[in-house]
Scaffold this active site. Structure first.
Site, mmCIF file in Angstrom:
data_model
loop_
_atom_site.group_PDB
_atom_site.id
_atom_site.type_symbol
_atom_site.label_atom_id
_atom_site.label_comp_id
_atom_site.label_asym_id
_atom_site.label_seq_id
_atom_site.Cartn_x
_atom_site.Cartn_y
_atom_site.Cartn_z
ATOM 1 C CE1 TYR A 31 37.517 42.522 39.251
ATOM 2 C CE2 TYR A 31 38.526 42.743 37.083
ATOM 3 C CZ TYR A 31 38.509 42.601 38.594
ATOM 4 O OH TYR A 31 39.841 42.049 39.111
ATOM 5 C CG ASN A 54 38.309 36.053 48.068
ATOM 6 O OD1 ASN A 54 37.227 35.489 48.329
ATOM 7 N ND2 ASN A 54 39.255 35.516 47.512
ATOM 8 C CB CYS A 62 38.782 36.390 43.335
ATOM 9 S SG CYS A 62 40.151 35.758 44.539
ATOM 10 C CG HIS A 63 42.444 32.447 40.242
ATOM 11 N ND1 HIS A 63 41.681 31.740 41.283
ATOM 12 C CD2 HIS A 63 42.426 31.529 39.431
ATOM 13 C CE1 HIS A 63 41.329 30.415 40.763
ATOM 14 N NE2 HIS A 63 41.986 30.366 39.557
ATOM 15 C CD GLU A 91 42.191 27.782 37.055
ATOM 16 O OE1 GLU A 91 41.433 28.160 36.340
ATOM 17 O OE2 GLU A 91 41.794 27.734 38.220
#
Length: 115
Positions: A31, A54, A62-63, A91
């Site tokens: 952040y 969002n 945003c993850h 991912e």
DNA sequence: CGGCTGACACGAA
DNA sequence: CTTCGTGCCAGCC
């Protein structure tokens, strides 16, 4: 895509979405890092607030935004930290598990660097 | 229209 | 090492 040009006309939250969109798959950002990138290093908390709203689900990843220490946000809007953890694992992002069970991203390996 | 409150980070005590 | 205060955006009563 690939442009980090931030126009003056962009509001704080618009800049947040703009930057977060650039995060490559398989990478994470903190952040505070996002706040610094948009020129508001003192507003790390507002980055989180902007992401909570969002307005672009599926567009703004945003993850891929986590705490400075690699931990996940307690109130992730999609289905909790569990969902965020699953998406990142998908991912290829790896975690370490603290003795207390706190999962943290291995920032040394997966934190995105601009350059 | 005014005020409350919410995905953080960091220096100081 | 832990706890507390400050920063100051934006949507929702």
């Amino acid at each position: 895509m690939g442009s980090f040009l931030l126009e003056d006309s962009m509001s704080f939250s618009e800049r947040v979405y703009h930057v977060v969109q650039q995060i490559p798959k398989g990478c994470v950002v903190t952040y505070g890092q996002v706040a610094a990138l948009i020129g508001a290093p003192r507003s790390a908390r507002f980055v989180g607030y902007a992401l909570h709203s969002n307005p672009y689900p599926g567009i703004v990843p945003c993850h891929r935004v986590v705490f400075k220490d690699g931990a996940l946000a307690p109130g992730f809007a999609f289905g909790g930290p569990e969902e965020q953890f699953r998406r990142l694992s998908e991912e290829g992002v790896e975690f370490t598990t603290h003795d207390d069970g706190i999962r943290r991203v291995i920032l040394e390996r997966y934190q995105w660097r601009m350059g």
